[in-house]
Structure formats: C-alpha cells, structure tokens
Design a protein around this motif. Structure first.
Motif, PDB file in Angstrom:
ATOM      1  N   THR A   1       0.650  -1.220   0.094  1.00 44.05           N
ATOM      2  CA  THR A   1      -0.012   0.044  -0.014  1.00 44.05           C
ATOM      3  C   THR A   1       0.685   1.323   0.084  1.00 44.05           C
ATOM      4  O   THR A   1       2.066   1.436   0.456  1.00 44.05           O
ATOM      5  N   ASN A   2       0.262   2.522  -0.558  1.00 46.41           N
ATOM      6  CA  ASN A   2       0.997   3.574  -0.695  1.00 46.41           C
ATOM      7  C   ASN A   2      -0.313   4.602  -0.210  1.00 46.41           C
ATOM      8  O   ASN A   2      -1.261   4.637  -0.911  1.00 46.41           O
ATOM      9  N   ALA A   3      -0.097   5.004   0.865  1.00 47.11           N
ATOM     10  CA  ALA A   3      -1.131   5.779   1.576  1.00 47.11           C
ATOM     11  C   ALA A   3      -1.502   7.333   0.994  1.00 47.11           C
ATOM     12  O   ALA A   3      -2.304   8.232   1.287  1.00 47.11           O
ATOM     13  N   ASN A   4      -0.546   7.466  -0.086  1.00 44.11           N
ATOM     14  CA  ASN A   4      -0.815   9.026  -0.937  1.00 44.11           C
ATOM     15  C   ASN A   4      -1.481   8.505  -2.237  1.00 44.11           C
ATOM     16  O   ASN A   4      -1.631   9.195  -3.106  1.00 44.11           O
ATOM     17  N   GLY A   5      -1.635   7.154  -2.737  1.00 44.53           N
ATOM     18  CA  GLY A   5      -2.203   6.988  -3.811  1.00 44.53           C
ATOM     19  C   GLY A   5      -1.382   6.639  -4.860  1.00 44.53           C
ATOM     20  O   GLY A   5      -1.713   6.493  -6.143  1.00 44.53           O
ATOM     21  N   GLU A   6      -0.012   6.676  -4.634  1.00 47.86           N
ATOM     22  CA  GLU A   6       0.977   6.800  -5.640  1.00 47.86           C
ATOM     23  C   GLU A   6       1.378   5.113  -5.995  1.00 47.86           C
ATOM     24  O   GLU A   6       1.607   4.669  -5.248  1.00 47.86           O
ATOM     25  N   ALA A   7       1.155   4.785  -7.227  1.00 50.84           N
ATOM     26  CA  ALA A   7       1.554   3.493  -7.750  1.00 50.84           C
ATOM     27  C   ALA A   7       2.889   2.969  -7.988  1.00 50.84           C
ATOM     28  O   ALA A   7       3.625   3.810  -8.320  1.00 50.84           O
ATOM     29  N   ASN A   8       3.413   1.909  -7.663  1.00 51.00           N
ATOM     30  CA  ASN A   8       4.587   1.310  -8.166  1.00 51.00           C
ATOM     31  C   ASN A   8       5.765   2.150  -7.675  1.00 51.00           C
ATOM     32  O   ASN A   8       6.806   2.134  -8.306  1.00 51.00           O
ATOM     33  N   ARG A   9       5.855   2.594  -6.239  1.00 50.27           N
ATOM     34  CA  ARG A   9       7.088   3.175  -5.989  1.00 50.27           C
ATOM     35  C   ARG A   9       8.073   2.612  -6.023  1.00 50.27           C
ATOM     36  O   ARG A   9       8.186   1.225  -5.791  1.00 50.27           O
ATOM     37  N   THR A  10       9.457   3.078  -6.079  1.00 50.26           N
ATOM     38  CA  THR A  10      10.512   2.457  -5.975  1.00 50.26           C
ATOM     39  C   THR A  10      10.675   1.463  -4.733  1.00 50.26           C
ATOM     40  O   THR A  10      11.381   0.393  -4.805  1.00 50.26           O
ATOM     41  N   ALA A  11      10.347   1.858  -3.739  1.00 56.37           N
ATOM     42  CA  ALA A  11      10.484   1.053  -2.460  1.00 56.37           C
ATOM     43  C   ALA A  11       9.792  -0.317  -2.580  1.00 56.37           C
ATOM     44  O   ALA A  11      10.338  -1.515  -1.987  1.00 56.37           O
ATOM     45  N   PHE A  12       8.758  -0.337  -3.567  1.00 58.27           N
ATOM     46  CA  PHE A  12       8.417  -1.899  -3.848  1.00 58.27           C
ATOM     47  C   PHE A  12       8.986  -2.696  -5.268  1.00 58.27           C
ATOM     48  O   PHE A  12       8.472  -3.754  -5.372  1.00 58.27           O
ATOM     49  N   LYS A  13       9.981  -2.093  -5.499  1.00 54.75           N
ATOM     50  CA  LYS A  13      10.866  -2.691  -6.833  1.00 54.75           C
ATOM     51  C   LYS A  13      11.130  -3.920  -6.501  1.00 54.75           C
ATOM     52  O   LYS A  13      10.592  -4.888  -7.388  1.00 54.75           O
ATOM     53  N   GLU A  14      11.435  -4.496  -5.358  1.00 56.08           N
ATOM     54  CA  GLU A  14      11.782  -5.969  -5.276  1.00 56.08           C
ATOM     55  C   GLU A  14      10.459  -6.923  -5.446  1.00 56.08           C
ATOM     56  O   GLU A  14      10.509  -7.867  -6.064  1.00 56.08           O
ATOM     57  N   TYR A  15       9.456  -6.459  -4.628  1.00 58.83           N
ATOM     58  CA  TYR A  15       8.179  -6.909  -4.787  1.00 58.83           C
ATOM     59  C   TYR A  15       7.889  -7.047  -6.382  1.00 58.83           C
ATOM     60  O   TYR A  15       7.414  -8.315  -6.568  1.00 58.83           O
ATOM     61  N   LEU A  16       7.866  -6.204  -6.973  1.00 60.04           N
ATOM     62  CA  LEU A  16       7.006  -5.973  -8.053  1.00 60.04           C
ATOM     63  C   LEU A  16       7.903  -6.860  -9.137  1.00 60.04           C
ATOM     64  O   LEU A  16       7.424  -7.004 -10.440  1.00 60.04           O
ATOM     65  N   SER A  17       8.977  -7.249  -8.981  1.00 65.36           N
ATOM     66  CA  SER A  17      10.135  -7.920  -9.819  1.00 65.36           C
ATOM     67  C   SER A  17       9.711  -9.375  -9.559  1.00 65.36           C
ATOM     68  O   SER A  17      10.081 -10.324 -10.536  1.00 65.36           O
ATOM     69  N   ILE A  18       8.962  -9.851  -8.694  1.00 64.33           N
ATOM     70  CA  ILE A  18       8.646 -11.213  -8.538  1.00 64.33           C
ATOM     71  C   ILE A  18       7.537 -11.632  -9.473  1.00 64.33           C
ATOM     72  O   ILE A  18       6.453 -11.195  -9.290  1.00 64.33           O
ATOM     73  N   PRO A  19       7.762 -12.740 -10.252  1.00 65.32           N
ATOM     74  CA  PRO A  19       6.477 -13.000 -10.943  1.00 65.32           C
ATOM     75  C   PRO A  19       5.358 -13.376 -10.198  1.00 65.32           C
ATOM     76  O   PRO A  19       5.184 -13.862  -9.103  1.00 65.32           O
ATOM     77  N   ASN A  20       4.230 -13.158 -10.501  1.00 67.43           N
ATOM     78  CA  ASN A  20       2.823 -12.990  -9.789  1.00 67.43           C
ATOM     79  C   ASN A  20       1.658 -13.993 -10.613  1.00 67.43           C
ATOM     80  O   ASN A  20       2.194 -13.930 -11.840  1.00 67.43           O
ATOM     81  N   ILE A  21       0.906 -14.443  -9.785  1.00 64.25           N
ATOM     82  CA  ILE A  21      -0.100 -15.089 -10.483  1.00 64.25           C
ATOM     83  C   ILE A  21      -1.565 -14.387 -10.260  1.00 64.25           C
ATOM     84  O   ILE A  21      -2.628 -15.108 -10.417  1.00 64.25           O
ATOM     85  N   GLY A  22      -1.414 -13.260 -10.083  1.00 65.00           N
ATOM     86  CA  GLY A  22      -2.762 -12.424  -9.795  1.00 65.00           C
ATOM     87  C   GLY A  22      -2.383 -11.177  -8.978  1.00 65.00           C
ATOM     88  O   GLY A  22      -1.554 -11.358  -7.984  1.00 65.00           O
ATOM     89  N   SER A  23      -2.849 -10.153  -9.274  1.00 64.95           N
ATOM     90  CA  SER A  23      -2.799  -8.888  -8.475  1.00 64.95           C
ATOM     91  C   SER A  23      -3.884  -8.083  -8.849  1.00 64.95           C
ATOM     92  O   SER A  23      -4.677  -7.862  -9.723  1.00 64.95           O
ATOM     93  N   THR A  24      -4.408  -7.521  -7.551  1.00 62.81           N
ATOM     94  CA  THR A  24      -5.473  -6.420  -7.499  1.00 62.81           C
ATOM     95  C   THR A  24      -5.039  -5.127  -7.395  1.00 62.81           C
ATOM     96  O   THR A  24      -5.941  -4.086  -6.922  1.00 62.81           O
ATOM     97  N   LEU A  25      -3.644  -4.806  -7.362  1.00 62.21           N
ATOM     98  CA  LEU A  25      -3.241  -3.560  -7.136  1.00 62.21           C
ATOM     99  C   LEU A  25      -3.835  -2.420  -8.062  1.00 62.21           C
ATOM    100  O   LEU A  25      -3.948  -2.422  -8.933  1.00 62.21           O
ATOM    101  N   SER A  26      -4.259  -1.198  -7.435  1.00 58.83           N
ATOM    102  CA  SER A  26      -4.874  -0.132  -8.136  1.00 58.83           C
ATOM    103  C   SER A  26      -4.787   1.059  -7.034  1.00 58.83           C
ATOM    104  O   SER A  26      -4.656   0.864  -5.819  1.00 58.83           O
ATOM    105  N   SER A  27      -5.131   2.057  -7.584  1.00 57.24           N
ATOM    106  CA  SER A  27      -5.478   3.508  -6.809  1.00 57.24           C
ATOM    107  C   SER A  27      -6.717   3.764  -6.868  1.00 57.24           C
ATOM    108  O   SER A  27      -7.359   3.667  -7.774  1.00 57.24           O
TER     109      SER A  27
END
Length: 497
Positions: free
Chosen positions: A285-311
């Motif tokens: 989560t990002n409490a300002n509504g900013e998507a895919n911030r650098t802090a999440f880079k490691e998480y976002l590089s992992i292959p996923n089998i489904g995501s509901t991420l949205s703003s």
C-alpha cells in the motif's frame, strides 16, 4: 446424590440469574430515556444484532440488549449499571472473535450500533466519530472533504474497539496508530458523568485510553486528527508457493529500508482453504495513492499469479481487503510477536504447513480456512506516539533495538462441532510456534490486543509504567471498579475476564 445436588445448584444459579436479568432489564426500561431502547430475546432487533456479529462465538444471548442513541442515553445506562450492580458487556462493531469479547450471556449487552455517525469540522481539522460506526462508513463520510483518518484496513471493523485497542492502519508508518491520533475522547464514566479527555483536560485519562480498551469508561465520541487526501494505492498480489523465500526476502528488505514517515507499507499473508489449498500473497500500500513506488521494486520484480493493485479513494480501495465476510461462522484469532528475521517467517510458514493435515484429521468433513498475517512493528511507527501525547502500549522498549514481526493467526470454521475438534489443535499451533521462536531466540513478549485470543493477556506486556498509569487512572475515574468487576467483556487490567 451428587448428580442431583449438582443439578439443584445449577438450576438455582439459572433461576437467580434469570431473576437478576429481569430486574436489570426492567431497571433499564423503567425510565423514559431508555424505554424504547431495551430489546429482549426474541425481538426483531435483538435477533438481528445477534446475527450481525463477525464471529458466531462472540454472539452471546444476553438477558437483554440496550442500544443507546446518544451520549445522554449512555449516561443513564452507566447510572443504572452502578445503581443496580448489573453485569454488562460492551459492543461497538462486534469484530472481536472470542466468546466474551463483546457480548455477555449472564448480563446486559450495551450495543453501540445506533451511535455510528461521523462528522468533520473544517476549522479544527478534527473528525468526530461515534464508537458504533464501521470504518467503511467513516471513509465514505470523510471523502467529500478530501480527508481521511488513521483507521482500520477493512470496512467492517468497528471504530470503538479498534481505536481504543491501538489500531494498526495503512497510515501507521506515517502517523502512528489510530489511538495516537485521537485529540479528544468523550467518555461517560461509571457514575454517569460525561468528561472530555485531551491534552488540556483529564490528560491522564486521555493517554490511558490510548490502548486502555474498555477498562476506563464508555467512550461515546472519538475526535481524530484528519489527514489531507483520500487516495490509496494497494491490493493483493499472489505468488507461486515456490517463490516463498523470494517473497520473504522482499518483506525483510522492505522493512529494513522503509524511510521514516513513508506512506509505503507491506504485509505478507499466508492462506489455506478447502478450495484452493495454500497461498502466499503480499498486501502492498501507498497512503498517498502513488502506484509502483521504488520502495516496492523488489516485490514488483517477483512473477505473480494475480494482482489487484490499483489506486482510488480509500473508501473504494479498502473494501477489497475486507473480502467476503460470511457472518455466523466460528472465527478465532490469535497473535504473537517475534524478532524481525527471515528465520522467524520461515518457522511460522513451515509450522502452518504442518498444521493443516492435523486440522483435517480432527474434523474430516469441516469447511474451514486459515490466515496468517505477517506485519512489521517499526521504530518509525512507534515514535509518533511521543509527539502526540503518548500511549500505554509499551512499544518503545519493544522496538528499541529495531523492527519486530507482529503476526495474526486466524482460523474460521463452519460449525461449532467442528470448531470444538479443531480449536485445541489451533491453540497448540500457537504454543508450538512460540516455543520454536523461544528456542531460536526470536520470541518477543508483546501482544496486540486487537488480535488477541481470550487467554493472551495484553496488558502485562505494556511495561510497569504503563500498567501503573492504567491502574491509577482506573482508580481515579472508576473508584468503584465498575469496569473491572461488572464489565464482563474484553480484557481486564488485572488479567481476569
């Protein structure tokens, strides 16, 4: 002979209880103020309220229910309880799971469901919420003003219990816990007096109520500091089980590298259910509504089998974390704390995998699910309290040498019979994990009240200074110990239910 004597004693106890129940319920209904707000078993409101509990365990058949509609009603309730020595329970949202957490069998349940309004004062910047409100309605009410508050991460949780028990939020890294952001509590004391507790007035009660739960009085209004903006980015991301270690490493690194005051937060959740088996997800989560911030880079590089991420507005994003909440099932929550370490995470996951076959063997036909939520307690979260008048949670010492891992274990079962077979195994799982953590030197003696099972006493872990303050404030504002002796729900300061 013994059997008949025991039966006689039991019958006498029931008769005495029934008589006391009639007298207490009649006492509430006698005055004009509450006459139409007392509901007996079999009435539509009584039955509807019972069905609205999150966990069937908590839905206790009280002698009667009293549903106040104003602070003045609560003053009358408090005076009646004190005058007639009526045992009582307190319910705001009814989301705690254990029997005796928010409803009472031998007593009167004071149910705040009708006190559920939220208002916002643009001059003071304070959001005023009544304890019976659910957080979903709070976010809805504040959205037009483009503000939010440090509230729950699901829509259905009640404001009263969440905030008075601490209140871990998607805003906690930036603003602390929900209780830290309370500028004022309106509280009806045991003698029926209404007081405000804030930095300038009854400051000891103000601080003690930040984590003091239901021990000090009836909280009738909570004035919270509002946060500008309503946008939230977040969602679930599910991963292949083979990537567990990669996900755990991402969690570790994220927590280690989170900047103080950052709007970014993470949780890792482990699931099992009859339909899909095991699953592992992150909640980013990002409490300002900013998507895919650098802090999440490691998480976002992992292959996923489904995501509901949205703003979107918090009022629209939060409901997905609530998910479907079928009422009437038998939910049980437990919690513990460990050191922030990779091996702590692995131990919990491995023992969770070993747990499921034991549960299946105990109740082969049960429909059930488990959830383990892994979340950080960090110095950045905890330090907000000092700037905002302090709280009684005792976390300063817990995180003095760095972040900790707080975790929730939840098991939800379809029937009471299946629960009876499975609950001892679930409890043993908690003991086994804590024993393993002790053996590894990773166990931490702190309990998050809002997640705790009935035998996990939170207050002894809050530290000597805080428990002394709670005892002193209780003695000062409730000299007859009404909320220790007559209140039969929740956690008591002395550790007895």
């Amino acid at each position: 002979m013994k059997v008949s004597a025991a039966t006689s004693v039991a019958a006498l106890a029931v008769t005495v209880s029934a008589t006391e129940g009639r007298q207490c319920c009649a006492a509430f209904a006698t005055g004009a103020a509450l006459r139409d707000k007392v509901y007996l078993p079999g009435s539509d409101v009584y039955d509807a309220q019972l069905k609205s509990y999150y966990s069937a365990n908590a839905a206790q058949h009280a002698w009667c229910m009293v549903l106040p509609e104003s602070t003045a009603d609560v003053q009358t309730i408090a005076r009646t309880i004190s005058q007639h020595s009526c045992p009582f329970g307190v319910r705001s949202g009814g989301h705690s799971t254990w029997k005796g957490s928010n409803g009472v069998k031998y007593g009167v349940t004071i149910d705040f469901s009708y006190m559920n309004a939220t208002t916002f004062d643009e001059k003071t910047g304070l959001a005023a919420t009544q304890p019976g409100a659910r957080w979903g309605s709070v976010y809805e009410a504040l959205n037009p003003y483009n503000v939010t508050v440090v509230g729950a991460r699901t829509s259905v949780v009640g404001v009263g219990g969440f905030t008075t028990g601490a209140g871990y939020s998607f805003h906690s890294n930036g603003h602390g816990f929900s209780c830290d952001n309370v500028a004022n509590w309106e509280i009806v004391l045991a003698n029926g007096t209404v007081v405000n507790a804030n930095a300038h007035e009854n400051a000891d009660l103000w601080k003690a109520q930040k984590g003091g739960s239901g021990n000090l009085g009836f909280v009738t209004r909570i004035d919270q500091i509002a946060i500008p903006g309503t946008q939230l980015w977040g969602g679930f991301t599910q991963y292949d089980l083979k990537d567990r270690d990669t996900v755990f490493n991402a969690y570790m690194n994220f927590v280690d590298n989170t900047e103080d005051g950052s709007p970014d937060q993470n949780i890792v959740a482990l699931f099992w259910d009859n339909k899909d088996g095991f699953a592992i997800r992150s909640i980013l989560t990002n409490a300002n509504g900013e998507a895919n911030r650098t802090a999440f880079k490691e998480y976002l590089s992992i292959p996923n089998i489904g995501s509901t991420l949205s703003s979107g507005p918090e009022k629209d994003i939060i409901p997905q974390f609530t998910g479907p909440t079928p009422l009437g099932q038998y939910a049980n929550w437990f919690t513990a704390t460990a050191k922030h370490s990779f091996k702590s995470l692995v131990a919990i996951d491995e023992l969770h995998h070993a747990l499921i076959p034991k549960l299946q063997a105990a109740a082969p036909n049960a429909t059930f699910s488990t959830l383990i939520e892994l979340q950080p307690l960090t110095p950045a979260m905890v330090k907000h309290a000092a700037k905002l008048g302090g709280n009684v949670l005792g976390l300063e010492e817990v995180v003095a040498d760095g972040p900790k891992l707080n975790w929730l274990f939840s098991i939800t079962v379809d029937t009471e019979e299946n629960q009876k077979a499975m609950l001892p195994i679930a409890q043993q799982f908690m003991h086994t994990v804590n024993k393993k953590q002790r053996g590894m030197g990773t166990w931490v003696p702190w309990i998050y009240l809002n997640y705790a099972w009935r035998d996990e006493e939170p207050f002894p872990h809050y530290g000597a200074d805080n428990t002394a303050l709670l005892a002193a404030v209780s003695a000062k504002y409730d000299p007859q110990s009404v909320f220790q002796k007559l209140r039969k729900t929740g956690f008591k300061l002395n550790g007895h239910h």
